[in-house]
Design an enzyme around this catalytic site. Structure first.
Site, PDB file in Angstrom:
ATOM      1  N   ASP A  51     -32.202  -0.957 -15.879  1.00 45.40           N
ATOM      2  CA  ASP A  51     -31.202  -0.412 -16.798  1.00 45.40           C
ATOM      3  C   ASP A  51     -31.631  -0.648 -18.241  1.00 45.40           C
ATOM      4  OD1 ASP A  51     -29.903   0.043 -14.495  1.00 45.40           O
ATOM      5  OD2 ASP A  51     -28.098  -1.136 -14.977  1.00 45.40           O
ATOM      6  N   ASP A  55     -32.078   2.103 -21.159  1.00 49.36           N
ATOM      7  CA  ASP A  55     -31.383   2.062 -22.446  1.00 49.36           C
ATOM      8  C   ASP A  55     -32.366   2.161 -23.607  1.00 49.36           C
ATOM      9  OD1 ASP A  55     -29.058   1.847 -21.085  1.00 49.36           O
ATOM     10  OD2 ASP A  55     -28.826  -0.320 -21.349  1.00 49.36           O
ATOM     11  N   LYS A 144     -16.617  18.318   3.771  1.00 44.06           N
ATOM     12  CA  LYS A 144     -15.596  18.815   2.862  1.00 44.06           C
ATOM     13  C   LYS A 144     -15.128  17.635   2.016  1.00 44.06           C
ATOM     14  CE  LYS A 144     -11.316  21.477   3.010  1.00 44.06           C
ATOM     15  NZ  LYS A 144     -10.606  20.637   2.060  1.00 44.06           N
ATOM     16  N   ARG A 165     -10.833  25.767 -10.988  1.00 41.93           N
ATOM     17  CA  ARG A 165     -10.511  26.998 -10.279  1.00 41.93           C
ATOM     18  C   ARG A 165      -9.335  27.722 -10.925  1.00 41.93           C
ATOM     19  NH1 ARG A 165     -11.013  26.496  -4.831  1.00 41.93           N
ATOM     20  NH2 ARG A 165      -9.248  25.085  -4.795  1.00 41.93           N
ATOM     21  N   GLU A 200     -17.985  20.393  -6.060  1.00 40.62           N
ATOM     22  CA  GLU A 200     -16.864  19.473  -6.093  1.00 40.62           C
ATOM     23  C   GLU A 200     -17.161  18.301  -7.023  1.00 40.62           C
ATOM     24  OE1 GLU A 200     -14.806  20.982  -4.178  1.00 40.62           O
ATOM     25  OE2 GLU A 200     -13.135  19.593  -3.920  1.00 40.62           O
ATOM     26  N   LYS A 316     -19.835  27.629   7.240  1.00 39.30           N
ATOM     27  CA  LYS A 316     -20.015  28.935   6.599  1.00 39.30           C
ATOM     28  C   LYS A 316     -21.057  29.738   7.363  1.00 39.30           C
ATOM     29  CE  LYS A 316     -19.189  26.558   2.286  1.00 39.30           C
ATOM     30  NZ  LYS A 316     -19.722  25.924   1.089  1.00 39.30           N
ATOM     31  N   CYS A 434      18.795 -10.530  -3.043  1.00 38.81           N
ATOM     32  CA  CYS A 434      17.437 -10.407  -3.562  1.00 38.81           C
ATOM     33  C   CYS A 434      16.614 -11.600  -3.077  1.00 38.81           C
ATOM     34  CB  CYS A 434      17.470 -10.369  -5.085  1.00 38.81           C
ATOM     35  SG  CYS A 434      15.823 -10.467  -5.813  1.00 38.81           S
ATOM     36  N   CYS A 437      15.873 -13.806  -6.543  1.00 39.79           N
ATOM     37  CA  CYS A 437      16.925 -14.436  -7.355  1.00 39.79           C
ATOM     38  C   CYS A 437      18.229 -14.613  -6.598  1.00 39.79           C
ATOM     39  CB  CYS A 437      17.163 -13.612  -8.615  1.00 39.79           C
ATOM     40  SG  CYS A 437      18.020 -12.062  -8.270  1.00 39.79           S
TER      41      CYS A 437
HETATM   42  S1  IVH Z   1     -16.507  26.190   0.040  1.00 36.30           S
HETATM   43  C1  IVH Z   1     -15.044  30.311  -0.885  1.00 36.30           C
HETATM   44  N1  IVH Z   1     -17.529  23.835   0.616  1.00 36.30           N
HETATM   45  O1  IVH Z   1     -12.180  22.320  -0.425  1.00 36.30           O
HETATM   46  C2  IVH Z   1     -15.508  28.983  -0.435  1.00 36.30           C
HETATM   47  N2  IVH Z   1     -15.392  23.913  -0.386  1.00 36.30           N
HETATM   48  O2  IVH Z   1      -9.788  23.312   0.907  1.00 36.30           O
HETATM   49  C3  IVH Z   1     -14.677  27.907  -0.961  1.00 36.30           C
HETATM   50  N3  IVH Z   1     -14.428  21.707  -0.840  1.00 36.30           N
HETATM   51  O3  IVH Z   1     -11.557  24.948  -2.635  1.00 36.30           O
HETATM   52  C4  IVH Z   1     -15.236  26.597  -1.060  1.00 36.30           C
HETATM   53  N4  IVH Z   1     -16.102  20.530  -0.060  1.00 36.30           N
HETATM   54  O4  IVH Z   1     -12.579  22.693  -3.581  1.00 36.30           O
HETATM   55  C5  IVH Z   1     -16.486  24.510   0.110  1.00 36.30           C
HETATM   56  N5  IVH Z   1     -18.554  21.847   1.132  1.00 36.30           N
HETATM   57  C6  IVH Z   1     -17.530  22.497   0.626  1.00 36.30           C
HETATM   58  C7  IVH Z   1     -16.411  21.828   0.100  1.00 36.30           C
HETATM   59  C8  IVH Z   1     -15.358  22.578  -0.397  1.00 36.30           C
HETATM   60  C9  IVH Z   1     -14.918  20.487  -0.628  1.00 36.30           C
HETATM   61  C10 IVH Z   1     -13.126  21.992  -1.427  1.00 36.30           C
HETATM   62  C11 IVH Z   1     -13.137  23.156  -2.374  1.00 36.30           C
HETATM   63  C12 IVH Z   1     -12.241  24.159  -1.729  1.00 36.30           C
HETATM   64  C13 IVH Z   1     -11.335  23.305  -0.917  1.00 36.30           C
HETATM   65  C14 IVH Z   1     -10.689  24.105   0.190  1.00 36.30           C
END
Ligand code: IVH
Length: 699
Positions: A51, A55, A144, A165, A200, A316, A434, A437
């Site tokens: 560190d 610095d 998530k 958002r 995030e 996804k 209480c 007290c």
């Molecule tokens: S994808 C259109 N990926 O969870 C796709 N969201 O409950 C939208 N979030 O709005 C987001 N981890 O703020 C995505 N790996 C992740 C995520 C994630 C956290 C949050 C995000 C989203 C919310 C939905």
């Protein structure tokens, strides 16, 4: 080449072209090095220098930039510490809508037959949506993270804007705050000319715990969970405060990209990872749905080892052309689904219940249990909320209880395993006096006659007084720097304080006698206490800890009555007439103001020199054209939240009320104003839109 002397001091060089060139190249070198070490430290958590050395590099850069101010650039690592505070947040349109996920399913542990129905149903929808063209169909699974979604926009490699958002179309511009997040690069090399990265912002559990510890010491309200702490931090108007919050970031999506450079989510993430944008190390590209289900199941156990809150898995469709073919509903993409893990539960034995006394005298049952490991921490205590809840759960001492922690600090008892109840189990008797007290206890019930709270009614209860003092000194009340929980305990222990007013009699020499209190800090505390005399009526009232009288109500009352004398003369009916006060608040307030304890407290505080008039935030209201005006707000504004605007207007001496009447002087109408605007027009009341408001405020 550096200009560092052997003793480490920098030498000021004359500004010749040669020196300037040399400085520029050293500056570039330092910036690259610092960026690299930042990444090693904040993203990879594997620093390669100390560190101290880090610095030194930063200081050398700062010094060079001081000598050559025109060489400072916005993406220099020296520019992260946080710029000037801002007035409020401006909103901007997202280049592409920023959607959320509305397909969120709870993972059913019981039904973990590998294929929860909801997942199969989603899979079938995908296959149908792709009209069976499922060649190369692959999934991308990511943790998530429970934080706040942010969109980062890079133009020609420079971070130009960060938006929340918001409503998905427009978000708050939080660029100044986001620039303080060390894991987010301020510039990116070899980026497409427009690159929007979404992800995030979040806080680690350890960062969250240390922030709350600090807040407890300062008498500030605690954040309930890391997400609230993150959201609260991003709403800060002062980036210097945000810089200290140690926020983290992980990317999980894209917005506008020009030129379009990627064909799949996994390829996009791999590309930005090479650009040193943090992405999750736990994410996986998987080619069949069975593997996805396995991943979801196994990750549930792994997540317990993470130092940040993960509440599920996002799945996804990986390929962008397949994503496009699947398309979107009005709110969310069809190519994306989220699984939420159930909150972590633990099973343990209830040993004892203590009733803790809050600042309003509220008695809250706190369970002590056999220690149990839950969400990475050892838990010994849980809240039982109130006697009604105890009755509903039918929980007894000695019972085996199920506790749950849903990201909150305090776990809760959610269930009793009555089949394991020992014969010796003892019912919990809610206190009739209480516990500290022995004062009278009052029981509060709701319409269905369930008990919702018990209160110690003794105004002199010492346990209440401790909590009251902490509240009194807190940031939103008298804001006394340095007077936190620890010092308050020391003062009470030494019997130096019996009333709030005693604070104002403390001498530096008395304080300096206390443990861990130097002369200088003693003086600082005494100065901070003295400064709090000028906080005015609104904060003064809020600091007393009267039931139902928080900051907002106190502000309304201060605006209506102007000084404590007038407030004390008002009868209950008059108090109830005040907008947003109502009979319950009026009764509590009137009782307090006319109780002997209340009267004494106020007299002593006035005697100590407290200014209990006006509202201190109204610095020089007379200068403002809004002073004395009654204003109503309607619709949504872009530059302010309601509260921010209300505070601002009140600071200018205006009174903000909730409904339009003949007494209203001005209506401020944001977008989608509703019926208040019609009423104001009927009554011929002046109306300003946001543009006009900003113009007037800037005058
Ligand atoms: S994808 C259109 N990926 O969870 C796709 N969201 O409950 C939208 N979030 O709005 C987001 N981890 O703020 C995505 N790996 C992740 C995520 C994630 C956290 C949050 C995000 C989203 C919310 C939905």
């Amino acid at each position: 080449m550096s200009h560092v002397h052997p003793d480490g001091k920098l030498n000021s060089m004359p500004d010749t072209p040669a020196n300037r060139t040399q400085a520029q190249s050293r500056i570039n070198e330092l910036r690259q090095a610092i960026q690299k070490h930042n990444y090693r430290y904040y993203v990879e958590a594997a620093p390669v220098i100390s560190d101290g050395r880090f610095d030194q590099l930063l200081e050398e850069l700062q010094e060079l930039e001081r000598q050559y101010p025109d060489l400072v650039t916005a993406d220099s690592p020296t520019q992260r510490v946080g710029g000037e505070p801002i007035e409020g947040f401006v909103t901007h349109e997202h280049a592409r809508p920023m959607l959320s996920i509305d397909n969120t399913y709870k993972l059913q542990h019981e039904a973990s037959e590998k294929s929860p129905n909801s997942m199969l149903a989603w899979y079938e929808r995908i296959v149908k949506g792709l009209e069976n063209r499922t060649d190369g169909l692959a999934y991308f699974c990511e943790p998530k993270i429970d934080g706040v979604a942010i969109s980062l926009r890079y133009e020609e490699g420079q971070l130009v804007r960060a938006l929340t958002r918001g409503d998905g179309q427009r978000g708050d511009d939080v660029t100044a705050n986001i620039r303080t997040v060390r894991a987010i690069p301020l510039s990116i090399q070899e980026a497409p000319s427009v690159l929007e990265i979404r992800g995030e912002v979040f806080m680690t559990f350890s960062g969250f715990a240390s922030l709350n510890r600090q807040r407890a010491e300062n008498g500030e309200p605690l954040f309930a969970n890391p997400r609230n702490a993150t959201a609260g931090s991003l709403k800060q108007l002062d980036p210097k405060i945000v810089a200290q919050r140690n926020l983290q970031f992980l990317a999980h999506g894209r917005g506008e990209i020009e030129p379009e450079s990627y064909t799949a989510h996994s390829a996009f993430l791999a590309a930005i990872d090479r650009m040193r944008v943090p992405t999750s190390r736990h994410a996986r590209r998987l080619e069949n749905i069975e593997d996805v289900l396995d991943f979801i199941e196994t990750f549930d156990t792994q997540r317990a080892d993470l130092d940040y809150p993960v509440d599920g898995i996002v799945v996804k469709v990986d390929a962008y052309d397949q994503q496009e073919a699947l398309g979107y509903t009005s709110k969310a993409p069809r190519w994306c689904i989220a699984y939420k893990y159930a909150a972590e539960q633990g099973v343990t034995k209830l040993l004892r219940v203590d009733w803790q006394v809050g600042k309003t005298g509220k008695l809250t049952p706190r369970a002590t249990m056999e220690p149990v490991l839950l969400a990475g921490t050892t838990v010994r205590h849980a809240t039982l909320h109130n006697a009604g809840n105890i009755a509903r759960l039918d929980v007894r001492i000695g019972d085996t209880v199920v506790i749950e922690k849903a990201g909150e600090i305090i776990p809760q008892v959610v269930k009793v395993n009555t089949d394991q109840r020992p014969k010796t189990a003892e019912p919990i008797a809610p206190p009739r006096h209480c516990p500290v007290c022995k004062g009278e206890v009052e029981i509060e019930i709701d319409k269905e006659e369930n008990e919702t709270g018990r209160f110690c009614t003794n105004p002199e209860c010492p346990a209440q007084f401790r909590e009251k003092l902490i509240h009194f000194a807190g940031r939103n009340q008298m804001d006394i720097d340095g007077l936190g929980e620890k010092l308050i305990d020391q003062l009470l222990e030494a019997e130096l304080i019996e009333h709030f007013a005693d604070l104002y009699r403390l001498k530096p020499t008395t304080l300096a006698g206390l443990e861990r209190m130097g002369e200088k800090s003693a003086q600082n505390v005494v100065d901070a206490i003295a400064a709090s005399k000028q906080r005015g009526l609104a904060r003064g009232l809020a600091s007393l800890g009267i039931r139902h009288v928080g900051s907002a109500t106190a502000r309304t009352l201060a605006a209506e009555f102007g000084d404590i004398g007038a407030l004390m003369e008002a009868d209950e009916a008059r108090l109830a007439e005040v907008s947003d006060v109502g009979p319950v608040v009026a009764a509590a307030l009137h009782t307090y103001l006319h109780s002997s304890a209340g009267r004494e407290t106020i007299a002593l505080l006035r005697g100590a020199g407290l200014d209990l008039t006006g509202s201190q935030t109204a610095a020089s209201p007379d200068d403002s054209p809004l002073a004395g005006k009654t204003i109503v707000l309607t619709g949504s504004l872009e530059s302010f939240t309601r509260n921010q605007l209300q505070e601002k207007l009140e600071a200018l001496g205006a009174k903000v009320t909730s409904s339009v009447s003949s007494k209203t002087d001005l209506l401020i109408a944001g977008a989608e104003p509703g019926s208040k605007l019609d009423k104001a027009r009927q009554l011929g009341i002046t109306t300003w839109d946001e543009r006009q408001l900003l113009k007037e405020l800037n005058k």
